[in-house]
Scaffold this motif. Structure first.
Motif, PDB file in Angstrom:
ATOM      1  N   LEU A  25       8.915   7.479  -4.751  1.00 19.80           N
ATOM      2  CA  LEU A  25       8.257   8.665  -5.311  1.00 19.80           C
ATOM      3  C   LEU A  25       7.248   9.283  -4.351  1.00 19.80           C
ATOM      4  N   GLY A  26       6.747   8.505  -3.409  1.00 18.89           N
ATOM      5  CA  GLY A  26       5.775   9.054  -2.478  1.00 18.89           C
ATOM      6  C   GLY A  26       5.128   7.980  -1.642  1.00 18.89           C
ATOM      7  N   GLY A  27       4.034   8.344  -0.997  1.00 22.66           N
ATOM      8  CA  GLY A  27       3.324   7.386  -0.176  1.00 22.66           C
ATOM      9  C   GLY A  27       2.290   8.057   0.697  1.00 22.66           C
ATOM     10  N   PHE A  28       1.526   7.256   1.375  1.00 22.32           N
ATOM     11  CA  PHE A  28       0.477   7.786   2.248  1.00 22.32           C
ATOM     12  C   PHE A  28       0.097   6.714   3.255  1.00 22.32           C
ATOM     13  N   GLU A  29      -0.648   7.124   4.257  1.00 21.70           N
ATOM     14  CA  GLU A  29      -1.123   6.220   5.297  1.00 21.70           C
ATOM     15  C   GLU A  29      -2.646   6.238   5.305  1.00 21.70           C
ATOM     16  N   THR A  30      -3.276   5.062   5.314  1.00 17.55           N
ATOM     17  CA  THR A  30      -4.730   4.996   5.348  1.00 17.55           C
ATOM     18  C   THR A  30      -5.221   5.144   6.786  1.00 17.55           C
ATOM     19  N   GLN A  31      -6.508   5.349   6.930  1.00 19.13           N
ATOM     20  CA  GLN A  31      -7.069   5.502   8.262  1.00 19.13           C
ATOM     21  C   GLN A  31      -7.064   4.196   9.041  1.00 19.13           C
ATOM     22  N   THR A  32      -6.878   3.080   8.362  1.00 23.49           N
ATOM     23  CA  THR A  32      -6.747   1.798   9.052  1.00 23.49           C
ATOM     24  C   THR A  32      -5.299   1.519   9.436  1.00 23.49           C
ATOM     25  N   GLY A  33      -4.400   2.457   9.121  1.00 21.59           N
ATOM     26  CA  GLY A  33      -3.004   2.317   9.537  1.00 21.59           C
ATOM     27  C   GLY A  33      -2.090   1.695   8.519  1.00 21.59           C
ATOM     28  N   GLU A  34      -2.607   1.306   7.347  1.00 22.13           N
ATOM     29  CA  GLU A  34      -1.721   0.735   6.332  1.00 22.13           C
ATOM     30  C   GLU A  34      -0.801   1.819   5.771  1.00 22.13           C
ATOM     31  N   GLN A  35       0.442   1.445   5.541  1.00 23.01           N
ATOM     32  CA  GLN A  35       1.432   2.360   4.976  1.00 23.01           C
ATOM     33  C   GLN A  35       1.665   1.978   3.514  1.00 23.01           C
ATOM     34  N   TRP A  36       1.340   2.870   2.599  1.00 26.28           N
ATOM     35  CA  TRP A  36       1.514   2.636   1.165  1.00 26.28           C
ATOM     36  C   TRP A  36       2.716   3.439   0.676  1.00 26.28           C
ATOM     37  N   LEU A  37       3.763   2.750   0.270  1.00 25.27           N
ATOM     38  CA  LEU A  37       4.944   3.396  -0.298  1.00 25.27           C
ATOM     39  C   LEU A  37       4.931   3.185  -1.805  1.00 25.27           C
ATOM     40  N   ALA A  38       5.102   4.259  -2.553  1.00 23.06           N
ATOM     41  CA  ALA A  38       5.053   4.200  -4.017  1.00 23.06           C
ATOM     42  C   ALA A  38       6.460   4.347  -4.579  1.00 23.06           C
ATOM     43  N   PHE A  39       6.950   3.297  -5.237  1.00 29.46           N
ATOM     44  CA  PHE A  39       8.275   3.297  -5.845  1.00 29.46           C
ATOM     45  C   PHE A  39       8.162   3.366  -7.357  1.00 29.46           C
ATOM     46  N   ARG A  40       9.102   4.052  -7.966  1.00 31.77           N
ATOM     47  CA  ARG A  40       9.145   4.051  -9.428  1.00 31.77           C
ATOM     48  C   ARG A  40       9.277   2.620  -9.919  1.00 31.77           C
TER      49      ARG A  40
END
Length: 420
Positions: free
Chosen positions: A158-173
């Motif tokens: 459904l989406g996602g974002f990257e934090t300033q520390t470089g972590e990749q957050w992927l959001a799944f249904r």
């Protein structure tokens, strides 16, 4: 090699906005960028303000297997004679992925439950973490943009974002928190509990037969989901390359607890979906012109070793490689839920098939038939005059050219449930 999610101590439910360690909200541009120049085609939510993060669910870990020494044992029973991976050949990967519950709090999908899959930044996970996150994102983005009607047997990003520390957050249904591995463990434990009952309190034969029939149908529904997901991926030129019990998530189309004691009674509503596409490989003909990527180098080395040199042969090898992995998963689902806890596990089963019997499934059947503890698994595969063994032998054929494609697996009478 993907390992199952390891349950951690669960934190009390909390809500928080997605922030990096500095406390600052970290947003991305209008497109999600997991690598330079990466642009998403599908409509994905990229604003971290749109998400709310809940409790930690657990972690994923990975093993890096660089070489494999093989097994030499001639009998499955001689456990001490079976060498394991050499210690120098097996190492724990640097990529440890966290899973969180969450939900969307803004926009048209407000209130939708999600599962966050969090890849560490390069400092903690090295370049592999970024490559895996980028590959998983781009694969889902590509597959979800190929058809108006999404495949119901693939997890939805459904989406996602990257934090300033470089972590990749992927959001799944949130299409389920339990995997096929969780189900197999639950079913195996239930077999052990029932077997441990006193004879006078043991369920009558009719009840036992009904339970076995429901379990067979439940496993068949999982197989339908696995094959359906692979058909869609292969049709759109993508391999999975990480198929296993933990990469199949289970959920009912209506609200049921998958691990509830009576869950197998509602198997008709079960939907199995493939997840964990971090190692997916592009097998479009244009991809071969670009040369192999880091995540696909091993696959194409094995393809060349098997005699696949041109793009058509390499593509066929890759599809057959997915089918082989799915075959091992098929064997796992045919055995583990029908055996008591401790009788058989995935590694022991793989040793039995690959090393002891050199993928001769008829010989393996004769061996299992002589062990009463494996009898229900043998009976399951025996349905339809051995239809299960027939399919399993085809999927595990030593000649990759003779393995069926995913569509043939999906339409096989055993997977369709015609033999039940």
């Amino acid at each position: 090699m993907l390992l199952g999610a390891v349950p951690l101590k669960v934190f009390s439910p909390m809500t928080m906005k997605a922030r990096d360690k500095s406390g600052r909200l970290a947003g991305l541009s209008e497109t999600i960028r997991m690598k330079k120049g990466g642009v998403c085609k599908a409509s994905l939510i990229t604003d971290p303000e749109s998400f709310q993060v809940g409790r930690l669910l657990g972690t994923y870990g990975f093993f890096n297997v660089t070489t494999y020494s093989g097994f030499t044992s001639s009998t499955f029973a001689d456990e001490e004679d079976v060498p394991l991976f050499r210690t120098q050949d097996l190492g724990q990967g640097n990529v440890n992925i966290r899973l969180y519950q969450g939900r969307i709090i803004q926009g048209p999908f407000r209130g939708t439950s999600v599962i966050f899959k969090v890849y560490p930044g390069q400092r903690a996970g090295g370049p592999e973490a970024d490559m895996m996150a980028s590959n998983e994102l781009s694969t889902h983005d590509f597959l979800q943009s190929k058809s108006r009607e999404r495949c119901q047997n693939l997890l939805v990003l459904l989406g996602g974002f990257e934090t300033q520390t470089g972590e990749q957050w992927l959001a799944f249904r949130d299409d389920g928190k339990y995997s096929a591995a969780d189900y197999a463990k639950f079913a195996s434990e239930k077999m052990a509990r029932n077997q441990a009952l006193e004879p006078q309190s043991f369920w009558n034969p009719f009840d036992r037969d009904q339970m076995i029939k429901r379990r067979r149908y439940f496993v068949t529904k999982i197989l339908q989901g696995i094959s359906g997901g692979l058909v869609y991926m292969h049709k759109h030129d993508r391999l999975h390359q990480s198929i296993g019990p933990a990469s199949v998530v289970l959920k009912y189309a209506i609200s049921y607890n998958i691990l509830r004691t009576t869950s197998e009674r509602e198997a008709a509503y079960l939907i199995a979906r493939l997840r964990d596409l971090a190692f997916s490989v592009d097998i479009s003909y244009s991809s071969f012109e670009k040369g192999p990527g880091v995540l696909s180098e091993g696959l194409w080395r094995r393809a060349i070793a098997a005699g696949a040199f041109d793009p058509i042969e390499k593509r066929n090898f890759g599809i057959a490689d997915d089918i082989y992995e799915a075959g091992l998963l098929f064997a796992y689902l045919a055995f583990i839920p029908f055996c008591e806890t401790g009788i058989m596990d995935s590694l022991s089963l793989q040793r039995l098939l690959e090393s002891t019997f050199k993928l001769d499934l008829q010989a393996a059947r004769e061996y299992c038939l002589a062990d009463d503890r494996l009898l229900e698994a043998v009976k399951f595969l025996d349905l339809g005059d051995g239809a299960g063994w027939e399919l399993l032998q085809a999927m595990l054929n030593t000649d990759y050219r003779k393995r069926p494609i995913a569509a043939a697996v999906q339409s096989h009478r055993f997977v369709r449930g015609a033999v039940l």
